[in-house]
Scaffold this active site. Structure first.
Site, PDB file in Angstrom:
ATOM      1  N   ASP A  36       0.684  -1.407  -0.008  1.00 32.16           N
ATOM      2  CA  ASP A  36       0.032  -0.151  -0.183  1.00 32.16           C
ATOM      3  C   ASP A  36       0.801   1.244   0.120  1.00 32.16           C
ATOM      4  O   ASP A  36       2.338   0.971   0.144  1.00 32.16           O
ATOM      5  CB  ASP A  36      -0.877  -0.052   1.003  1.00 32.16           C
ATOM      6  N   THR A  79      -7.316  -0.344 -11.776  1.00 29.78           N
ATOM      7  CA  THR A  79      -7.365   1.379 -11.515  1.00 29.78           C
ATOM      8  C   THR A  79      -8.097   2.016 -12.689  1.00 29.78           C
ATOM      9  O   THR A  79      -7.679   1.482 -13.988  1.00 29.78           O
ATOM     10  CB  THR A  79      -6.224   2.027 -11.002  1.00 29.78           C
ATOM     11  N   THR A  80      -8.888   2.852 -12.734  1.00 34.05           N
ATOM     12  CA  THR A  80      -9.483   3.658 -13.703  1.00 34.05           C
ATOM     13  C   THR A  80      -8.992   4.964 -13.825  1.00 34.05           C
ATOM     14  O   THR A  80      -8.573   5.280 -12.880  1.00 34.05           O
ATOM     15  CB  THR A  80     -10.726   3.406 -14.036  1.00 34.05           C
ATOM     16  N   ASN A 105     -13.285  -2.042 -16.745  1.00 33.16           N
ATOM     17  CA  ASN A 105     -14.427  -2.712 -15.424  1.00 33.16           C
ATOM     18  C   ASN A 105     -14.164  -4.144 -15.623  1.00 33.16           C
ATOM     19  O   ASN A 105     -14.319  -4.787 -16.654  1.00 33.16           O
ATOM     20  CB  ASN A 105     -15.717  -2.616 -16.096  1.00 33.16           C
ATOM     21  N   PHE A 106     -13.615  -4.949 -14.617  1.00 32.93           N
ATOM     22  CA  PHE A 106     -13.268  -6.260 -14.391  1.00 32.93           C
ATOM     23  C   PHE A 106     -14.495  -7.084 -14.132  1.00 32.93           C
ATOM     24  O   PHE A 106     -14.307  -8.164 -13.912  1.00 32.93           O
ATOM     25  CB  PHE A 106     -12.007  -6.454 -13.617  1.00 32.93           C
ATOM     26  N   HIS A 138     -22.346   6.266  -9.638  1.00 35.86           N
ATOM     27  CA  HIS A 138     -21.278   5.971  -8.665  1.00 35.86           C
ATOM     28  C   HIS A 138     -21.200   6.557  -7.593  1.00 35.86           C
ATOM     29  O   HIS A 138     -21.628   7.513  -7.132  1.00 35.86           O
ATOM     30  CB  HIS A 138     -19.957   5.963  -9.643  1.00 35.86           C
ATOM     31  N   HIS A 139     -20.467   6.094  -6.722  1.00 34.88           N
ATOM     32  CA  HIS A 139     -20.388   6.603  -5.216  1.00 34.88           C
ATOM     33  C   HIS A 139     -19.485   8.005  -5.088  1.00 34.88           C
ATOM     34  O   HIS A 139     -19.130   8.439  -6.210  1.00 34.88           O
ATOM     35  CB  HIS A 139     -19.582   5.649  -4.307  1.00 34.88           C
ATOM     36  N   LYS A 142     -15.548   8.144  -5.948  1.00 36.97           N
ATOM     37  CA  LYS A 142     -15.263   8.109  -7.268  1.00 36.97           C
ATOM     38  C   LYS A 142     -14.595   9.457  -7.873  1.00 36.97           C
ATOM     39  O   LYS A 142     -15.055  10.333  -8.129  1.00 36.97           O
ATOM     40  CB  LYS A 142     -16.153   7.359  -8.275  1.00 36.97           C
ATOM     41  N   GLY A 148     -14.950   4.809 -16.688  1.00 33.71           N
ATOM     42  CA  GLY A 148     -14.158   4.252 -17.527  1.00 33.71           C
ATOM     43  C   GLY A 148     -15.227   3.091 -18.417  1.00 33.71           C
ATOM     44  O   GLY A 148     -14.978   3.028 -19.479  1.00 33.71           O
TER      45      GLY A 148
END
Length: 247
Positions: A36, A79-80, A105-106, A138-139, A142, A148
């Site tokens: 991290d 990551t986007t 988007n995975f 989205h939240h 973001k 993306g």
């Protein structure tokens, strides 16, 4: 799917990193390192992982790609918002002879939704009475807007519907040019992610919606990508190799 399981490292131990860890453990995949912001990998470090999975910040992606590639390891970038640097990332991967999978988007479900949207857009192409628009929610945390995934969906629609020429992702206070595909965004609360394609005419409306319930789908797709890119070289878009990954 690849039965020879890689050891993975997680870069970014937030909500997504923890979900990746959970999914990996369910599949008996070893998470050998967790990094991290306060514990980044060292350029000369000796690490056990084969593939890193990055869910960090857009500004960190290029540095993480360069660092992982310098270690001779592969990486999955979940990551986007970093695709302005995609050419640099691809050059790094090619020079190092390593492998990378990236995606807007995975989510496995989103990949299904992308293919449904492509079919719907191709049908709409010949039906000029129908207009098409796209909205995503989205939240409040973001950082990128539109998402993306919304951009991916919008580009698919532009490719399939010849009368739509450009994306308009701005707030409109007037008429929308018929050649524009209007893509709008809302941010608030803790919404994981919702994308809706509206196909509308005087006669009726079709609504196609993908609504993420949690982060499980995103983490599962990233782990599957790590299994696929293990022992491979090259630079890959998850959207383009999804069919290969799930076989």
């Amino acid at each position: 799917m690849n039965k020879d399981k890689p050891k993975i490292a997680i870069i970014g131990y937030g909500s997504m990193g923890k979900e990746v860890e959970r999914i990996a453990k369910e599949q008996e995949i070893t998470v050998s390192e967790i990094f991290d912001i306060d514990n980044l990998p060292e350029p000369d470090g000796k690490y056990k992982f084969d593939v890193a999975i990055d869910f960090t910040q857009p500004t960190s992606v290029l540095n993480n790609v360069e660092l992982v590639a310098s270690l001779g390891k592969n990486i999955v970038v979940g990551t986007t918002g970093w695709l302005d640097n995609i050419n640099q990332a691809e050059a790094i991967i090619k020079k190092s002879g390593t492998g990378l999978v990236y995606g807007t988007n995975f989510s496995i479900g989103m990949q299904m939704f992308i293919r449904i949207t492509k079919l719907a857009a191709s049908l709409t192409n010949s039906l000029e009475d129908y207009d098409i628009i796209l909205h995503e929610l989205h939240h409040k945390h973001k950082k990128d807007s539109p998402s993306g995934s919304a951009i991916t969906l919008a580009n698919i629609i532009l490719k399939e519907i010849k009368r739509k020429k450009v994306i308009n992702d701005e707030i409109s206070k007037g008429l929308i040019d018929p050649k524009q595909l209007h893509v709008t965004s809302t941010r608030g609360g803790e919404i994981t992610g919702t994308h809706t394609v509206y196909i509308d005419s005087d006669a009726d409306t079709i609504e196609l919606t993908h609504r993420a319930k949690n982060r499980t789908g995103f983490a599962s797709g990233a782990v599957e990508s790590a299994k696929w890119i293990y022992k491979r070289k090259g630079f890959y878009d998850f959207n383009e190799i999804f069919d290969k990954i799930i076989k």
